[in-house]
Write an enzyme that holds these catalytic residues in place. Structure first.
Site, mmCIF file in Angstrom:
data_model
loop_
_atom_site.group_PDB
_atom_site.id
_atom_site.type_symbol
_atom_site.label_atom_id
_atom_site.label_comp_id
_atom_site.label_asym_id
_atom_site.label_seq_id
_atom_site.Cartn_x
_atom_site.Cartn_y
_atom_site.Cartn_z
ATOM 1 C CE LYS A 3 14.270 17.892 -11.211
ATOM 2 N NZ LYS A 3 13.560 16.991 -12.083
ATOM 3 C CG HIS B 70 -1.786 -1.190 1.360
ATOM 4 N ND1 HIS B 70 -3.107 -1.251 0.974
ATOM 5 C CD2 HIS B 70 -1.483 -2.429 1.846
ATOM 6 C CE1 HIS B 70 -3.593 -2.450 1.223
ATOM 7 N NE2 HIS B 70 -2.622 -3.193 1.745
ATOM 8 C CD GLU C 184 10.421 10.995 -17.033
ATOM 9 O OE1 GLU C 184 10.744 11.637 -18.050
ATOM 10 O OE2 GLU C 184 10.638 11.393 -15.872
#
Ligand SMILES: O=C(O)C[C@H](O)C(=O)O
Length: 464
Positions: free
Chosen positions: A322, A186, A329
């Site tokens: 970054k 969960h 993706e």
């Protein structure tokens, strides 16, 4: 510069350098829709069918040997890719694929006529319908080409790259078989697991998907060829269906057979729906893989940061330094596309009307796109993500140490309720489980060390 070609509608001008004839030209004019060309794999499969048909027809005396030879020679040139530019038609055309079948008939006839010493194009000595399309209809050729293209794509492209990805994950799973970390259910802290166990799930999921894909292949190897217009085989000589299936099997090296019911092979596409469903299974497994790895790789400072994904390229145009989980993706995007393609294929295949399903081009366009995306996606993800991903053992150990569900190991010793009290106290006070347990007095330090051992919580009877 143009020349005049004719069909049953009448004359039409065709560019001089084109091998195609009137029907291809009309399709170009009448179906200026979208940019999705009929896949080359389908057109090459149609050329293969024309070559096989010429051989079978020549053997049975249906075609003069010299005409059959010319057809074979022109078909071989198409199969070698010499005439790929001669197939300009789009997917959004007649639902039987007739215009692409005629495109192939016309190009092969047009080239054969040139080879015969005549002019490019035309109908003599080789006629696109009477000779190249002999004993065939688009209604059996096109679904046959669909099946051949799909099976070739799966066997030659998808299964090998799927195996590469599965092997890559298996290697990582073995390498990290004993690296203990926290499990999560969960999305919440749960009992420990090893990184190897976590990765082994992906290996098994890909195994299920591969089994589903393999199970779909036998029906996809059954060919409609020989059914001609409605499945009865009108205009095809007796034995043609079996003979051409054998010829195509020999030419491709695939276990192709003649479909036992040609009416179904023309009017329904259940074998390809089955295959698409299997591709969907793979897409679902890849989506989980991509999502889990990007979750585990989130951070590097404010996320899970349990996994370091390869820093393949700068991620941001504005945020210096970054790095983003770009492979995850791409993989998850292509999985979305495959799920969408499966929905399109399902709608299209459900629309067979009476003796013919006329959604064939959109079915094969989507199916081949799914196969290609999955094949490329598996290889790319293996090479640019899985091969070089590194677990962060320090971060894993920190999460494990902080995790509250190690308390589960106390259930057999002090019972669920007391163990829950310990977990809640630790959470509320921001203390460790050990501190909370000792303060509550349910066990002593020695017992805690003996019972709460993550490495003993990895499976039934497992003690590493
Ligand atoms: O093109 C054919 O061979 C048949 C066509 O699809 C039709 O059924 O009208």
């Amino acid at each position: 510069m143009s020349r005049t070609e004719t069909d049953s509608i009448g004359p039409i001008e065709v560019p001089n350098d084109a091998y195609w004839g009137a029907q291809t030209q009309r399709s170009l004019i009448n179906f200026a829709i979208g940019q999705e060309r009929m896949p080359l794999a389908v057109l090459h499969a149609l050329a293969l069918i024309k070559k096989a048909a010429a051989r079978v027809n020549s053997r049975s005396g249906e075609l003069p040997a010299d005409i059959a030879r010319l057809i074979e020679q022109a078909a071989d040139e198409v199969l070698e890719g010499q005439h790929d530019a001669q197939f300009p038609l789009v997917v959004w055309q007649t639902g039987s694929g007739t215009q692409s079948n005629m495109n192939v008939n016309e190009v092969i006839a047009g080239r054969a006529n040139e080879l015969a010493g005549g002019n490019r194009g035309g109908k003599t000595p080789v006629h696109p319908n009477d000779h190249v399309n002999r004993a065939q209809s688009s209604n059996d050729c096109f679904p046959t080409a669909m099946h051949i293209a799909a099976v070739q794509g799966v066997r030659h492209c998808l299964l090998p790259t799927l195996a590469e990805l599965r092997d890559g994950l298996q290697e990582q799973a073995q390498r990290h078989a004993n690296l203990v970390k926290t499990g999560r259910t969960h999305m919440m802290d749960a009992t420990p697991i090893t990184f190897g166990q976590e990765l082994s799930a992906f290996v098994a999921q890909l195994g299920h998907a591969e089994a589903a894909i393999r199970a779909a292949l036998p029906a996809a190897c059954e060919l409609a060829q020989g059914g001609t217009a409605v499945g009865t085989g009108l205009n095809a000589p007796a034995g043609f269906a079996e003979a051409i299936a054998a010829e195509l099997a020999a030419l491709t090296g695939l276990p192709l057979t003649s479909a036992p019911n040609k009416f179904a092979a023309l009017s329904g596409h259940e074998p390809l729906v089955h295959l698409s469903g299997a591709l969907k299974t793979l897409a679902v497994a890849l989506m989980k893989l991509a999502n889990d790895l990007r979750l585990l790789g989130s951070g590097p400072r404010a996320g899970f940061a349990e996994v370091r994904l390869p820093a393949n390229e700068p991620g941001s145009s504005i945020m210096p330094g970054k790095v983003n989980p770009t492979q995850c993706e791409a993989l998850s995007m292509l999985a979305c596309q495959v799920l969408g393609n499966d929905a399109t294929i399902s709608f299209a295949a459900s629309q067979g009307h009476l003796q013919l399903n006329v959604f064939k081009p959109v079915i094969i366009h989507n199916l081949l796109q799914s196969i290609r995306l999955l094949a490329d996606g598996c290889r790319n993800f293996q090479q640019h993500c899985v091969a070089d991903l590194q677990p962060d053992a320090t971060q894993m150990a920190a999460h494990l140490e902080n995790g509250l569900m190690l308390v589960t190991a106390l259930n057999p010793h002090i019972g669920y309720d007391k163990a829950a009290e310990i977990a809640k106290k630790a959470y509320a006070e921001g203390s460790t489980l050990r501190q909370a347990a000792l303060q509550l007095g349910y066990l002593n330090e020695e017992e805690f060390d003996q019972w709460v051992r993550p490495q003993d919580m990895l499976g039934a009877g497992r003690h590493d």
